[in-house]
Scaffold this motif. Structure first.
Motif, PDB file in Angstrom:
ATOM      1  N   ASN A 229       2.456   5.609   4.653  1.00 49.58           N
ATOM      2  CA  ASN A 229       1.957   4.477   4.476  1.00 49.58           C
ATOM      3  C   ASN A 229       2.631   3.265   4.692  1.00 49.58           C
ATOM      4  OD1 ASN A 229      -1.162   4.928   3.160  1.00 49.58           O
ATOM      5  ND2 ASN A 229       0.109   6.407   2.364  1.00 49.58           N
TER       6      ASN A 229
ATOM      7  N   ALA B 190       1.429   1.951  -3.544  1.00 43.87           N
ATOM      8  CA  ALA B 190       0.268   2.495  -4.246  1.00 43.87           C
ATOM      9  C   ALA B 190       0.020   3.985  -4.017  1.00 43.87           C
ATOM     10  CB  ALA B 190      -0.883   1.784  -3.848  1.00 43.87           C
ATOM     11  N   ALA B 191       0.418   4.369  -2.738  1.00 49.69           N
ATOM     12  CA  ALA B 191       0.220   5.662  -2.363  1.00 49.69           C
ATOM     13  C   ALA B 191       1.215   6.576  -3.091  1.00 49.69           C
ATOM     14  CB  ALA B 191       0.280   5.911  -0.844  1.00 49.69           C
TER      15      ALA B 191
ATOM     16  N   GLN C 257       0.157   6.913  -6.679  1.00 48.54           N
ATOM     17  CA  GLN C 257      -1.012   7.860  -6.740  1.00 48.54           C
ATOM     18  C   GLN C 257      -0.677   9.290  -6.578  1.00 48.54           C
ATOM     19  OE1 GLN C 257      -4.138   7.813  -7.420  1.00 48.54           O
ATOM     20  NE2 GLN C 257      -4.552   9.985  -6.646  1.00 48.54           N
TER      21      GLN C 257
ATOM     22  N   HIS D  11       0.680  -1.225  -0.020  1.00 40.16           N
ATOM     23  CA  HIS D  11      -0.032   0.125  -0.053  1.00 40.16           C
ATOM     24  C   HIS D  11       0.865   1.384   0.065  1.00 40.16           C
ATOM     25  CE1 HIS D  11      -3.497  -2.647   1.007  1.00 40.16           C
ATOM     26  NE2 HIS D  11      -3.942  -1.717   0.375  1.00 40.16           N
TER      27      HIS D  11
ATOM     28  N   ASP E   2      -4.327  -4.158  -2.743  1.00 44.03           N
ATOM     29  CA  ASP E   2      -5.475  -4.730  -2.194  1.00 44.03           C
ATOM     30  C   ASP E   2      -5.568  -6.123  -2.304  1.00 44.03           C
ATOM     31  OD1 ASP E   2      -6.313  -2.191  -1.155  1.00 44.03           O
ATOM     32  OD2 ASP E   2      -7.543  -1.880  -2.604  1.00 44.03           O
TER      33      ASP E   2
ATOM     34  N   GLN F  74      -3.280   0.212  -6.691  1.00 45.48           N
ATOM     35  CA  GLN F  74      -4.176   0.138  -5.380  1.00 45.48           C
ATOM     36  C   GLN F  74      -4.766  -1.252  -5.460  1.00 45.48           C
ATOM     37  OE1 GLN F  74      -4.306   2.310  -2.835  1.00 45.48           O
ATOM     38  NE2 GLN F  74      -5.285   0.507  -2.025  1.00 45.48           N
TER      39      GLN F  74
ATOM     40  N   TYR G  58      -9.958   9.551  -9.327  1.00 44.58           N
ATOM     41  CA  TYR G  58     -10.189   8.160  -9.716  1.00 44.58           C
ATOM     42  C   TYR G  58     -10.484   7.756 -10.961  1.00 44.58           C
ATOM     43  CZ  TYR G  58     -10.794   3.225  -9.200  1.00 44.58           C
ATOM     44  OH  TYR G  58     -10.945   1.988  -9.416  1.00 44.58           O
TER      45      TYR G  58
END
Length: 284
Positions: free
Chosen positions: A258, A170-171, A174, A167, A200, A196, A186
């Motif tokens: 994160n 992913a952060a 982004q 994660h 997950d 993301q 998004y």
């Protein structure tokens, strides 16, 4: 933001509804979910109809002055022609979802150009960078000697290899996307959304070999046309820019927030972006 929208008359909707059964049961038909990665739900199961394609072509012509080669309108035209030859849809038929909700082409200004997003019945089917006199593959970057955010992400992916996506990755992706494109929204199927989703899914994977790898997610991340024509297409940034110190700071902040130990991962995404920013500063 400017917006061009086309809708079919209500009479077309009645015709589409009347042909709904043949659409749903048309074996071998080319459906929206077959040609557009981001389309989900009921629309994904609908065969592409000729009037859908004609409406998208009109919307593209309104914004671009022409039909985009390899874009959503061209893709829809090809699919609709096949469906019409198969007898799945009629020449004057429109899909009910398209007849009700229409198609939309929206524009958002970014430094050096504009980002154009195309929708069918509210779902994204294509996105482009339309630069102002710059190389479309580099957006506002322009200077081939400077490293871009997309190139820094590709470098991080190469260095990561088979490391599973987390994660914090992913952060960071982004944050990098926002800095590159100027858009904090998004978009299903884009680079940040795939990262993301991978992070997950990796939480539930029993073994490391089953987890999505960062190197795969970041492969070919530099800005290019995103048409979602194939299900195995790699998502890319739709705009890019030269890496600056502020970009590196934002990406590092997102990554550390994160991570449990609140530190930048050695050789990770934030480290790659920071290294690119330092190189660009030295070149300047």
């Amino acid at each position: 933001m400017s917006q061009g929208q086309q809708r079919r008359p209500s009479s077309d909707q009645a015709q589409a509804d009347g042909g709904g059964q043949s659409q749903e049961q048309g074996g071998g038909a080319v459906r929206y979910g077959d040609v557009f990665l981001a389309v989900t739900g009921g629309l994904a199961e609908k065969p592409v109809a000729p009037q859908d394609a004609a409406t998208m072509q009109s919307a593209e012509n309104l914004v671009f002055g022409e039909t985009i080669k390899g874009g959503p309108a061209a893709t829809m035209q090809s699919a609709a022609m096949r469906n019409e030859r198969m007898g799945v849809v009629g020449h004057d038929q429109a899909t009910d979802a398209t007849a009700e909700q229409g198609v939309t082409v929206s524009e958002t200004r970014v430094p050096g150009g504009r980002i154009v997003t195309e929708f069918v019945a509210g779902q994204v089917v294509g996105q482009y960078l339309a630069p102002d006199g710059a190389d479309p593959a580099r957006g506002a970057a322009g200077d081939d000697t400077k490293m871009t955010i997309g190139e820094a992400l590709e470098g991080a992916g190469y260095a990561a290899g088979d490391r599973p996506v987390e994660h914090s990755d992913a952060a960071a992706i982004q944050a990098a996307k926002v800095r590159a494109t100027g858009q904090d929204v998004y978009i299903p199927g884009d680079l940040a959304a795939q990262a993301q989703s991978a992070a997950d899914a990796n939480l539930w994977a029993a073994r490391d070999e089953e987890k999505a790898k960062l190197g795969d997610v970041l492969s070919n991340a530099t800005a290019k046309l995103v048409a979602h024509k194939e299900r195995n297409a790699t998502a890319k940034l739709v705009a890019d820019k030269e890496v600056e110190s502020d970009d590196a700071g934002r990406v590092a902040s997102a990554e550390t927030r994160n991570k449990d130990d609140k530190t930048v991962r050695p050789g990770g995404i934030a480290a790659s972006v920071a290294a690119a920013a330092r190189l660009n500063k030295q070149d300047a």
